[in-house]
Design a protein around this motif. Structure first.
Motif, mmCIF file in Angstrom:
data_model
loop_
_atom_site.group_PDB
_atom_site.id
_atom_site.type_symbol
_atom_site.label_atom_id
_atom_site.label_comp_id
_atom_site.label_asym_id
_atom_site.label_seq_id
_atom_site.Cartn_x
_atom_site.Cartn_y
_atom_site.Cartn_z
ATOM 1 N N TRP A 154 0.817 -1.219 0.000
ATOM 2 C CA TRP A 154 0.000 0.000 0.000
ATOM 3 C C TRP A 154 0.846 1.262 0.000
ATOM 4 N N GLN A 155 2.181 1.099 -0.069
ATOM 5 C CA GLN A 155 3.047 2.286 -0.086
ATOM 6 C C GLN A 155 2.983 2.979 -1.448
ATOM 7 N N ASP A 156 3.386 4.236 -1.468
ATOM 8 C CA ASP A 156 3.431 5.044 -2.700
ATOM 9 C C ASP A 156 2.052 5.232 -3.330
ATOM 10 N N GLN A 157 1.022 5.191 -2.504
ATOM 11 C CA GLN A 157 -0.330 5.471 -3.016
ATOM 12 C C GLN A 157 -0.950 6.656 -2.283
ATOM 13 N N GLY A 158 -0.114 7.417 -1.599
ATOM 14 C CA GLY A 158 -0.582 8.649 -0.972
ATOM 15 C C GLY A 158 -1.068 8.496 0.467
ATOM 16 N N LEU A 159 -1.067 7.266 1.013
ATOM 17 C CA LEU A 159 -1.624 7.089 2.363
ATOM 18 C C LEU A 159 -0.767 7.779 3.425
ATOM 19 N N GLY A 160 0.556 7.663 3.294
ATOM 20 C CA GLY A 160 1.450 8.305 4.264
ATOM 21 C C GLY A 160 1.236 9.819 4.270
ATOM 22 N N SER A 161 1.060 10.409 3.099
ATOM 23 C CA SER A 161 0.857 11.865 3.014
ATOM 24 C C SER A 161 -0.494 12.259 3.617
ATOM 25 N N GLU A 162 -1.524 11.457 3.367
ATOM 26 C CA GLU A 162 -2.848 11.762 3.959
ATOM 27 C C GLU A 162 -2.759 11.713 5.481
ATOM 28 N N LEU A 163 -2.043 10.713 5.986
ATOM 29 C CA LEU A 163 -1.904 10.588 7.444
ATOM 30 C C LEU A 163 -1.124 11.764 8.014
ATOM 31 N N MET A 164 -0.086 12.181 7.294
ATOM 32 C CA MET A 164 0.707 13.329 7.766
ATOM 33 C C MET A 164 -0.179 14.572 7.874
ATOM 34 N N ASP A 165 -1.042 14.760 6.890
ATOM 35 C CA ASP A 165 -1.936 15.919 6.903
ATOM 36 C C ASP A 165 -2.834 15.891 8.146
ATOM 37 N N ARG A 166 -3.400 14.726 8.461
ATOM 38 C CA ARG A 166 -4.292 14.609 9.622
ATOM 39 C C ARG A 166 -3.525 14.782 10.930
ATOM 40 N N ILE A 167 -2.305 14.234 10.975
ATOM 41 C CA ILE A 167 -1.482 14.373 12.184
ATOM 42 C C ILE A 167 -1.156 15.851 12.420
ATOM 43 N N LEU A 168 -0.857 16.576 11.348
ATOM 44 C CA LEU A 168 -0.505 17.992 11.510
ATOM 45 C C LEU A 168 -1.695 18.795 12.018
ATOM 46 N N THR A 169 -2.901 18.509 11.504
ATOM 47 C CA THR A 169 -4.091 19.228 11.994
ATOM 48 C C THR A 169 -4.319 18.917 13.470
ATOM 49 N N THR A 170 -4.179 17.644 13.841
ATOM 50 C CA THR A 170 -4.391 17.255 15.237
ATOM 51 C C THR A 170 -3.357 17.925 16.142
ATOM 52 N N ALA A 171 -2.101 17.917 15.701
ATOM 53 C CA ALA A 171 -1.041 18.559 16.492
ATOM 54 C C ALA A 171 -1.338 20.049 16.654
ATOM 55 N N GLN A 172 -1.772 20.660 15.566
ATOM 56 C CA GLN A 172 -2.107 22.098 15.589
ATOM 57 C C GLN A 172 -3.186 22.360 16.638
ATOM 58 N N ASN A 173 -4.213 21.487 16.664
ATOM 59 C CA ASN A 173 -5.332 21.686 17.591
ATOM 60 C C ASN A 173 -4.957 21.392 19.042
ATOM 61 N N ARG A 174 -3.845 20.681 19.263
ATOM 62 C CA ARG A 174 -3.386 20.406 20.636
ATOM 63 C C ARG A 174 -2.385 21.451 21.105
ATOM 64 N N GLY A 175 -2.122 22.458 20.268
ATOM 65 C CA GLY A 175 -1.162 23.498 20.658
ATOM 66 C C GLY A 175 0.282 23.066 20.531
ATOM 67 N N VAL A 176 0.515 21.998 19.749
ATOM 68 C CA VAL A 176 1.898 21.543 19.557
ATOM 69 C C VAL A 176 2.628 22.555 18.680
ATOM 70 N N THR A 177 3.808 22.971 19.118
ATOM 71 C CA THR A 177 4.561 23.929 18.305
ATOM 72 C C THR A 177 5.787 23.272 17.671
ATOM 73 N N ARG A 178 6.197 22.094 18.182
ATOM 74 C CA ARG A 178 7.291 21.360 17.534
ATOM 75 C C ARG A 178 6.878 19.896 17.423
ATOM 76 N N LEU A 179 6.778 19.420 16.194
ATOM 77 C CA LEU A 179 6.415 18.036 15.956
ATOM 78 C C LEU A 179 7.663 17.309 15.473
ATOM 79 N N HIS A 180 8.100 16.328 16.242
ATOM 80 C CA HIS A 180 9.348 15.637 15.911
ATOM 81 C C HIS A 180 9.044 14.338 15.168
ATOM 82 N N MET A 181 9.853 14.032 14.174
ATOM 83 C CA MET A 181 9.768 12.729 13.510
ATOM 84 C C MET A 181 11.178 12.188 13.438
#
Ligand SMILES: CC(C)(COP(=O)(O)OP(=O)(O)OC[C@H]1O[C@@H](n2cnc3c(N)ncnc32)[C@H](O)[C@@H]1OP(=O)(O)O)[C@@H](O)C(=O)NCCC(=O)NCCS
Length: 179
Positions: free
Chosen positions: A91-118
């Motif tokens: 299932w790699q290279d079909q955009g799923l990782g990017s979709e998940l990253m987008d959702r993680i960033l919105t969630t982090a934003q809503n939790r007041g996270v200012t530094r997201l480490h990977m």
């Protein structure tokens, strides 16, 4: 093909466990670092929701094929949190990782996270590419790359975005369980 991306709940633990155990040795190494046994995955999933984590899964025809986790570090969620991703080989290279990253960033934003480490290994070109696409600053140390994204603070739109996705996820989850 029936595809749903939503937050996972306790009732999804079995599906999460099965998904992580389907990762091949290379994907396990990139996701967790080092050799990752099934016993390690069992122990990891047992604690998954106890440690201040939000986990998303992409369900395809009822099975989780990709997941992402947002976890607070340094004793809480804000201002620092860590994100990690896993997509099964077929299932790699079909955009799923990017979709998940987008959702993680919105969630982090809503939790007041200012530094997201990977943290990912230097040879992990795919993850580095995605991190770059979303504006991560990458720093290199001892065979690992630490990516840092700075989400903007919560906005009415980002809160609404999470709320709408959660509401859709709930309906889908109930529907899946009843099936
Ligand atoms: C890294 C991972 C999460 C990415 O998920 P994915 O669903 O394959 O990613 P996407 O399909 O959204 O995006 C992949 C991107 O990398 C690009 N890519 C693929 N191979 C690449 C390579 N060798 N070098 C550079 N970029 C590459 C693709 O073209 C795509 O870019 P685009 O969106 O600009 O076209 C997934 O491959 C995975 O789970 N790997 C194993 C575990 C892991 O590495 N986890 C991350 C550690 S936290």
């Amino acid at each position: 093909m029936n595809k749903t991306l939503r937050k996972l709940w306790l009732g999804d633990l079995g599906a999460l466990r099965a998904h992580l155990k389907r990762l091949d040795p290379e994907a396990r190494r990139l996701r967790f670092g080092g050799v990752t046994t099934d016993d390690f995955i069992d122990a990891y999933v047992d604690t998954a929701f106890r440690l201040d984590a939000t986990i998303f899964g992409v369900f395809i025809d009822g099975e989780i094929r990709a997941s992402a986790e947002l976890r607070g570090i340094f004793g809480g969620m804000a201002p620092d949190a860590e994100a990690a991703f896993a997509v099964e080989g077929d299932w790699q290279d079909q955009g799923l990782g990017s979709e998940l990253m987008d959702r993680i960033l919105t969630t982090a934003q809503n939790r007041g996270v200012t530094r997201l480490h990977m943290i990912c290994l230097t040879e992990n070109a795919r993850m580095r590419h995605i991190a770059g696409k979303f504006g991560a600053r990458l720093s290199f140390a001892q065979g690992e790359v630490a990516g840092e994204v700075t989400p903007a603070g919560p906005t009415p739109m980002s809160l609404l975005d999470e709320f709408v996705h959660d509401a859709q996820g709930f309906v889908t989850a109930v529907f899946d369980w009843r099936r």
